[in-house]
Structures are given as structure tokens and as C-alpha cells.
Design an enzyme around this catalytic site. Structure first.
Site, PDB file in Angstrom:
ATOM      1  CD  GLU A 199      -7.648   6.354   3.635  1.00 19.76           C
ATOM      2  OE1 GLU A 199      -7.123   7.559   2.940  1.00 19.76           O
ATOM      3  OE2 GLU A 199      -6.269   6.792   4.687  1.00 19.76           O
TER       4      GLU A 199
ATOM      5  CB  VAL B  75      -1.070   0.169   1.566  1.00 16.39           C
ATOM      6  CG1 VAL B  75      -1.500   1.118   1.269  1.00 16.39           C
ATOM      7  CG2 VAL B  75      -1.942  -1.148   1.954  1.00 16.39           C
ATOM      8  CG  PHE B  76       2.758   5.213  -2.404  1.00 16.14           C
ATOM      9  CD1 PHE B  76       4.506   5.252  -2.628  1.00 16.14           C
ATOM     10  CD2 PHE B  76       1.821   6.305  -2.846  1.00 16.14           C
ATOM     11  CE1 PHE B  76       4.595   6.586  -1.879  1.00 16.14           C
ATOM     12  CE2 PHE B  76       2.554   7.282  -3.531  1.00 16.14           C
ATOM     13  CZ  PHE B  76       4.164   7.437  -2.412  1.00 16.14           C
TER      14      PHE B  76
ATOM     15  CE1 TYR C 164      -2.962  11.212  -1.753  1.00 16.72           C
ATOM     16  CE2 TYR C 164      -2.714   8.690  -2.347  1.00 16.72           C
ATOM     17  CZ  TYR C 164      -3.479  10.229  -1.927  1.00 16.72           C
ATOM     18  OH  TYR C 164      -4.677   9.672  -2.274  1.00 16.72           O
ATOM     19  N   GLY C 165       0.073  11.415   2.166  1.00 18.95           N
ATOM     20  CA  GLY C 165      -0.647  11.300   2.759  1.00 18.95           C
ATOM     21  C   GLY C 165      -0.839  10.823   4.756  1.00 18.95           C
ATOM     22  CB  SER C 166      -3.078  10.855   7.961  1.00 17.89           C
ATOM     23  OG  SER C 166      -3.338  10.153   6.480  1.00 17.89           O
TER      24      SER C 166
END
Length: 231
Positions: free
Chosen positions: A87, A5-6, A8-10
Site C-alpha cells: 500500500e 485491518v479493514f 475496501y479494495g483489493s
């Protein structure tokens, strides 16, 4: 079986799930933007927060962290259940190649999952779209929800990118604009209003909890709650 899993935020600073490996790196042809509404964590339906999304941009790179989950289908399912709750504003799962700094031409991992959002206000009710920097800064400076305020999300992301050694100029610019808003008379007033909103949310939670101390089936079956912020 292995799942990647990538974030890019929290997720960069607060994944909230058990993982076996965390790798710093980047994905190509995407850039980080603040175009997605958050109405239940860092904002409300009346005053949504702005949180991270990915925008297709040829030649761009987006740094973040990839998390590896090993252990088979059951463990992957638990992680996915958690991430889909967290999410919920993201309507797409995209699979990308992930690169590390020591080999930017050869993908270190392929098929890495990342939560993304359809950039269409009709098809996606959580898509806010772009806005002038000043307008976004005012929104972020004042939005607050059950899990905290929107500006904290932005400042934590700014710090997280610094900590991994790959600062994002866009994030820094937006964070500095939010600081200007907070330092203005209007911003000071907005902070007071946000504090009142947070107090009202907390009071509502206490009142709701006092009505019944019996846990629901969902509460009994859910994972321990982490700081509920978006990717």
C-alpha cells in the site's frame, strides 16, 4: 494482542497475508472513490492506474472486510511490513469503528486500521483527485502495469462486492462505463496498446533476471509475493 485491518479494495478478495478471522461489515462516514494513482502495480509513471481510496462523506457507509491478526507483536510486524510495501501509495493510517450488518448501531470492533490517502495533490503525489466518469473510464480501460491491467482491478472489485452481498453502485457505474470504452473502436485499439505494454514489461523482467540469478538480500528476507494490488 490483536490487530484489525479493514479492506475496501483489493484486500476484500486478495488480502495476501495470514489472518485468523475475516468479517464482512462496513465503516461509517466514508465512501469509496477511485482517486489514487498506482504507478508500479496496475499502472506506470507515464500512465498511472486509478485505484480505490476513501473520501470523507457524512452519513455514507463503505462495505468491505475486516481481517483479524492474532499472535503478538512479531506476527503483527510481519503483516505491517507486507501491507506497507503493498500500500505504498497510501500515506495515512486511519483508525475507525467497524460495524456488522446484524448490529449497525453498535461498533463490533473499534480501532480498526485502514490505509487512506491525503486528498491534496501538493502534499500527496499519488492523489489524482476526482474526474468525469468518462475520463476515469478511459484511464482505467487502458492502464497496465507489471501486476496486471487496471480494468481487471475494477472488475474484480465489482465481483467481490457482489460476492459479499453488498454491491457498490459507484463501482458498478464505473465498471459499465469502462466496458463501453472497451467496446468502442478506440477502446479496442487501447487494449492492443496495453497488451504491447504488458509484453514489454514482461520482456524487461526476463532480461533483467537473466543478468543475474543471484537473489538479493531483500529477496531472501521478503515474504512470498502475492498479487500486488492496492487496498
Amino acid at each position: 494482542m490483536v490487530m484489525w485491518v479493514f479492506g475496501y479494495g483489493s484486500l476484500v478478495w486478495n488480502p495476501g497475508f495470514d489472518y485468523d478471522e475475516k468479517v464482512i461489515g462496513f465503516i461509517k462516514d466514508y465512501r469509496r472513490v477511485f482517486d489514487v494513482a498506482c504507478i508500479d502495480h496496475r499502472g506506470t509513471p507515464q500512465h498511472p492506474a486509478r485505484t480505490c481510496a476513501l473520501e470523507k462523506s457524512e452519513g455514507a457507509i463503505c462495505w468491505g472486510a475486516a481481517f483479524c491478526v492474532r499472535g503478538g507483536a512479531e506476527r503483527e510486524e510481519l503483516v505491517m511490513e507486507y501491507l506497507e510495501r503493498r500500500e505504498c501509495e497510501y500515506d495515512l493510517k486511519t483508525y475507525v469503528d467497524f460495524y456488522k450488518e446484524d448490529d449497525p448501531l453498535q461498533a463490533a470492533v473499534t480501532g480498526v486500521m485502514v490505509f487512506t490517502s491525503t486528498p491534496d495533490k501538493v502534499a500527496n503525489k499519488f492523489y489524482l483527485g476526482p474526474a468525469p466518469l468518462e475520463d476515469m473510464a478511459r484511464q482505467i480501460a487502458t492502464a497496465v502495469g507489471p501486476c496486471g491491467n487496471n480494468r481487471e482491478y475494477l472488475f474484480l472489485l465489482e465481483k467481490a462486492m457482489h460476492d459479499i452481498g453488498h454491491e457498490d453502485d459507484y463501482v458498478i457505474e464505473l465498471a459499465n462505463e469502462v466496458r463501453k470504452v472497451l467496446g468502442s473502436p478506440t477502446g479496442m485499439k487501447a487494449k492492443g496498446m496495453a497488451k504491447e505494454t504488458r509484453s514489454a514489461i514482461s520482456a524487461s523482467r526476463v532480461a533483467h533476471k537473466s543478468k543475474s540469478n543471484v537473489p538479493t538480500a531483500h529477496q531472501l528476507s521478503s515474504q512470498p509475493e502475492a498479487i500486488a494490488t492496492t487496498i
